[in-house]
Design a protein around this motif. Structure first.
Motif, PDB file in Angstrom:
ATOM      1  N   MET B  53       0.817  -1.209   0.000  1.00 52.46           N
ATOM      2  CA  MET B  53       0.000   0.000   0.000  1.00 52.46           C
ATOM      3  C   MET B  53       0.859   1.271   0.000  1.00 52.46           C
ATOM      4  O   MET B  53       0.631   2.195  -0.786  1.00 52.46           O
ATOM      5  CB  MET B  53      -0.903  -0.025   1.228  1.00 52.46           C
ATOM      6  N   ILE B  54       1.874   1.304   0.870  1.00 54.55           N
ATOM      7  CA  ILE B  54       2.706   2.514   0.972  1.00 54.55           C
ATOM      8  C   ILE B  54       3.521   2.691  -0.316  1.00 54.55           C
ATOM      9  O   ILE B  54       3.696   3.797  -0.821  1.00 54.55           O
ATOM     10  CB  ILE B  54       3.636   2.451   2.202  1.00 54.55           C
ATOM     11  N   ALA B 101       9.123   5.491   4.527  1.00 52.11           N
ATOM     12  CA  ALA B 101       8.191   4.789   5.425  1.00 52.11           C
ATOM     13  C   ALA B 101       8.089   3.314   5.027  1.00 52.11           C
ATOM     14  O   ALA B 101       8.098   2.425   5.883  1.00 52.11           O
ATOM     15  CB  ALA B 101       6.816   5.457   5.388  1.00 52.11           C
ATOM     16  N   ALA B 102       8.035   3.044   3.735  1.00 53.20           N
ATOM     17  CA  ALA B 102       7.935   1.649   3.280  1.00 53.20           C
ATOM     18  C   ALA B 102       9.244   0.907   3.552  1.00 53.20           C
ATOM     19  O   ALA B 102       9.237  -0.280   3.888  1.00 53.20           O
ATOM     20  CB  ALA B 102       7.589   1.596   1.788  1.00 53.20           C
ATOM     21  N   GLU B 103      10.356   1.614   3.450  1.00 48.15           N
ATOM     22  CA  GLU B 103      11.652   0.973   3.706  1.00 48.15           C
ATOM     23  C   GLU B 103      11.768   0.471   5.146  1.00 48.15           C
ATOM     24  O   GLU B 103      12.489  -0.489   5.403  1.00 48.15           O
ATOM     25  CB  GLU B 103      12.803   1.950   3.405  1.00 48.15           C
ATOM     26  N   ALA B 111      14.363  -1.538  -4.962  1.00 53.15           N
ATOM     27  CA  ALA B 111      13.511  -2.690  -5.271  1.00 53.15           C
ATOM     28  C   ALA B 111      12.090  -2.232  -5.589  1.00 53.15           C
ATOM     29  O   ALA B 111      11.422  -2.789  -6.472  1.00 53.15           O
ATOM     30  CB  ALA B 111      13.501  -3.661  -4.090  1.00 53.15           C
ATOM     31  N   MET B 112      11.647  -1.190  -4.878  1.00 50.12           N
ATOM     32  CA  MET B 112      10.292  -0.673  -5.132  1.00 50.12           C
ATOM     33  C   MET B 112      10.225  -0.038  -6.525  1.00 50.12           C
ATOM     34  O   MET B 112       9.272  -0.241  -7.262  1.00 50.12           O
ATOM     35  CB  MET B 112       9.895   0.337  -4.053  1.00 50.12           C
ATOM     36  N   PRO B 162       5.051   4.860  11.215  1.00 53.88           N
ATOM     37  CA  PRO B 162       5.774   5.657  10.209  1.00 53.88           C
ATOM     38  C   PRO B 162       4.873   6.153   9.067  1.00 53.88           C
ATOM     39  O   PRO B 162       5.031   7.281   8.592  1.00 53.88           O
ATOM     40  CB  PRO B 162       6.828   4.671   9.677  1.00 53.88           C
ATOM     41  N   TYR B 163       3.917   5.339   8.640  1.00 52.37           N
ATOM     42  CA  TYR B 163       3.017   5.752   7.559  1.00 52.37           C
ATOM     43  C   TYR B 163       2.114   6.893   8.034  1.00 52.37           C
ATOM     44  O   TYR B 163       1.920   7.887   7.331  1.00 52.37           O
ATOM     45  CB  TYR B 163       2.190   4.550   7.091  1.00 52.37           C
ATOM     46  N   CYS B 164       1.590   6.750   9.265  1.00 55.49           N
ATOM     47  CA  CYS B 164       0.701   7.789   9.800  1.00 55.49           C
ATOM     48  C   CYS B 164       1.439   9.122   9.919  1.00 55.49           C
ATOM     49  O   CYS B 164       0.889  10.171   9.574  1.00 55.49           O
ATOM     50  CB  CYS B 164       0.187   7.398  11.186  1.00 55.49           C
ATOM     51  N   ARG B 165       2.675   9.083  10.377  1.00 55.48           N
ATOM     52  CA  ARG B 165       3.424  10.333  10.552  1.00 55.48           C
ATOM     53  C   ARG B 165       3.737  10.973   9.199  1.00 55.48           C
ATOM     54  O   ARG B 165       3.652  12.192   9.045  1.00 55.48           O
ATOM     55  CB  ARG B 165       4.711  10.074  11.345  1.00 55.48           C
TER      56      ARG B 165
END
Lengths: 255, 327
Positions: B53-54, B101-103, B111-112, B162-165
């Motif tokens: 998702m991120i 955040a995804a890392e 990779a992403m 981390p995603y929320c922030r």
């Protein structure tokens, strides 16, 4: 004081800032990494602001049209920018070397202009210099990184970008018919002196980056002159057409 | 800017069962409203869905920079040129925040990006449509960003710290984009007949993608009850679409613009907006690669990756190991 000399000086500064801002902004979304997209965009925004502020001095103090009209309606022959800023972004090595050579010259120019007897220009120079400091810091960091601390390929790319860009960079200092007059009036020291200080500023950075300065004693490098007199590379007019594409739909409308 | 929360992929195969005690403790924390942090224990499926998702959100930001970015060089006047540069720069900055955040969940940025370029990982469908005129950029900055804010405000209440922030910071910038977009739209709506016509045409073009933005209706959207319980998915597509329509359709009408849907109306009894069903087959087709700009967007991104490779390689320090950042 000859007003033509002052407006010519400010127009040169403003046109350089506008065109390099436009070019730097073309990296948005295309940089070698996200961080460089963001950095080039910040620098572009600063320089666009410098251009606007300089055109504003011309508008407020010297009776010229407003900044939008000046920037978006002139044709290439009316521009006084140097050839260096006109070229497309090319490879990152070219854009980076251009950014370094151009911003080092800006630093020297605005440092001198802080003492200018044209008060609004001196005031603006102090403000602009505070931003150029960071532009130059960014450029130096990357030039040294890719020149001396990268790999063989990055060093080679930087050296060849430097070789190709140098004659264009020398074109920034195309002598002006007003140089003597501006220096005598304490407005601006003149292009010869600015170029000398510029060489002194860039030499130690290039040395640190293990890059060879293309300008060697005795060699005659042809500087790319003409921009300050309205003669430009093939890249400028198409860029101006693109820049004004929407504005020209109706220059009288508010956008 | 981001939508398409609905693209939830189903697990490829049976995954190893999570330790029931750890799982219970994890779910209890979420129930109490606590945030999950990178080094906390989490179910493998939670990690997988969040990365996906991120990552998609991050891709949407860099791909989203392209349709508007091409108008930076054509923006009319200093004010618009400056604002659009800053706006698109923000979007690239959001990508940077989100990749970081995804890392934290263990997947490196490279990779992403590789998965984006190979087509394995998706991005928001709206960016597969072209911005044909200056007015398109105004409509995007106002209404697409508005849709994204609804989505991101909702997700900012999720469970992964981390995603929320990152989202909290992103939402603040997006609300400026919305103001910029609205100002731009109002200028065109109150301008010359040519400007007005340009704006109406742009709105007509973008209405379909806007209606697609929050994803297929809940009755066909495949999302699991588990993702809702884990606060990975925070609101239904229909609820977000209703919120969008309720806030923005009156503003669109107020400007004297029309919406190209004769069935669009608010049902005063139910309080719900009614509208013609957007073309969900088109939505699926475009997501799966067959939209007007899919190939172009990825080609531009691929070119940027390839041309910048030497710079990234020159920065590489062979002795440094990859470490997931803390957020």
């Amino acid at each position: 004081m000859n007003e033509a000399a002052i407006t010519d000086l400010i127009t040169r500064l403003a046109d350089d800032a506008l065109i390099i801002a436009h070019r730097n902004s073309e990296w948005t979304g295309l940089g070698p990494m996200l961080e460089e997209d963001i950095a080039f965009s910040s620098i572009a925004q600063d320089k666009l602001g410098h251009a606007q502020a300089l055109y504003n001095i011309l508008h407020t103090n010297f009776g010229q049209p407003d900044p939008d009209t000046v920037a978006f309606t002139r044709n290439e022959a009316q521009f006084r920018c140097c050839h260096l800023v006109e070229l497309p972004i090319g490879d990152y090595a070219f854009s980076l070397i251009r950014h370094f050579l151009h911003d080092a010259a800006e630093w020297v120019r605005y440092e001198a202009l802080e003492q200018s007897t044209v008060v609004p220009l001196a005031q603006l120079a102090r403000k602009i210099k505070g931003e150029i400091k960071y532009h130059l810091f960014h450029a130096k960091t990357w030039v040294v990184q890719l020149g001396a601390q990268g790999n063989e390929e990055s060093h080679a790319r930087m050296q060849s970008a430097l070789n190709e860009t140098f004659p264009l960079a020398l074109g920034m200092f195309e002598p002006s018919e007003f140089d003597g007059e501006l220096a005598a009036a304490g407005i601006y020291p003149g292009e010869g002196q600015v170029q000398q200080r510029w060489l002194e500023l860039i030499a130690p950075v290039l040395e640190q980056a293990t890059l060879r300065m293309p300008l060697v004693e005795g060699a005659d490098l042809a500087a790319s002159y003409g921009g300050r007199k309205g003669y430009h590379t093939v890249h400028l007019q198409p860029m101006l057409n693109e820049m004004a594409e929407v504005y020209r739909i109706d220059p009288a409308a508010e956008w | 800017m981001y939508g398409n929360l609905s693209i939830v992929d189903t697990p490829a195969g049976q995954q190893a069962a999570d330790d029931p005690e750890l799982l219970a403790a994890f779910e209890a924390r979420i129930d109490r409203g606590e945030k999950i942090e990178p080094h906390d224990w989490m179910p493998a499926e939670y990690r997988r869905q969040l990365i996906r998702m991120i990552e998609q959100h991050a891709h949407s930001e860099i791909i989203g920079a392209l349709p508007e970015g091409t108008w930076i060089t054509r923006a009319p006047g200093f004010k618009r040129k400056m604002a659009l540069m800053a706006k698109v720069q923000d979007e690239v900055g959001h990508a940077q925040l989100l990749y970081s955040a995804a890392e934290t969940l263990g997947k490196p940025r490279e990779a992403m990006i590789d998965d984006l370029l190979s087509g394995k990982s998706k991005y928001s469908n709206v960016f597969n449509y072209p911005a044909l005129t200056w007015a398109d950029t105004a409509v995007i900055a106002w209404l697409i960003d508005a849709g994204a804010i609804i989505n991101q405000h909702t997700n900012a209440k999720g469970s992964y710290g981390p995603y929320c922030r990152a989202l909290a910071r992103i939402c603040i910038e997006e609300s400026f984009h919305l103001k910029y977009g609205y100002d731009n739209v109002v200028t065109l709506a109150t301008g010359t007949p040519t400007q007005r016509a340009m704006l109406q045409e742009a709105l007509n073009r973008w209405w379909g993608p806007i209606m697609h933005f929050h994803g297929p209706p809940d009755k066909v959207s495949q999302h699991t009850e588990k993702l809702v319980r884990w606060k990975v998915k925070m609101a239904t597509n229909d609820a977000m679409r209703q919120e969008f329509l309720d806030t923005y359709v009156p503003k669109i009408w107020e400007l004297g613009l029309t919406v190209p849907d004769p069935n669009l109306r608010k049902n005063e009894e139910t309080g719900e907006w009614e509208f013609s069903d957007p073309d969900w087959d088109e939505f699926k087709r475009v997501i799966n690669g067959d939209g007007p700009c899919n190939a172009e967007r990825l080609a531009v991104r691929r070119m940027a990756e390839e041309q910048g490779r030497w710079v990234r390689q020159a920065l590489r320090k062979p002795n440094h190991a990859y470490v997931a950042p803390l957020s």
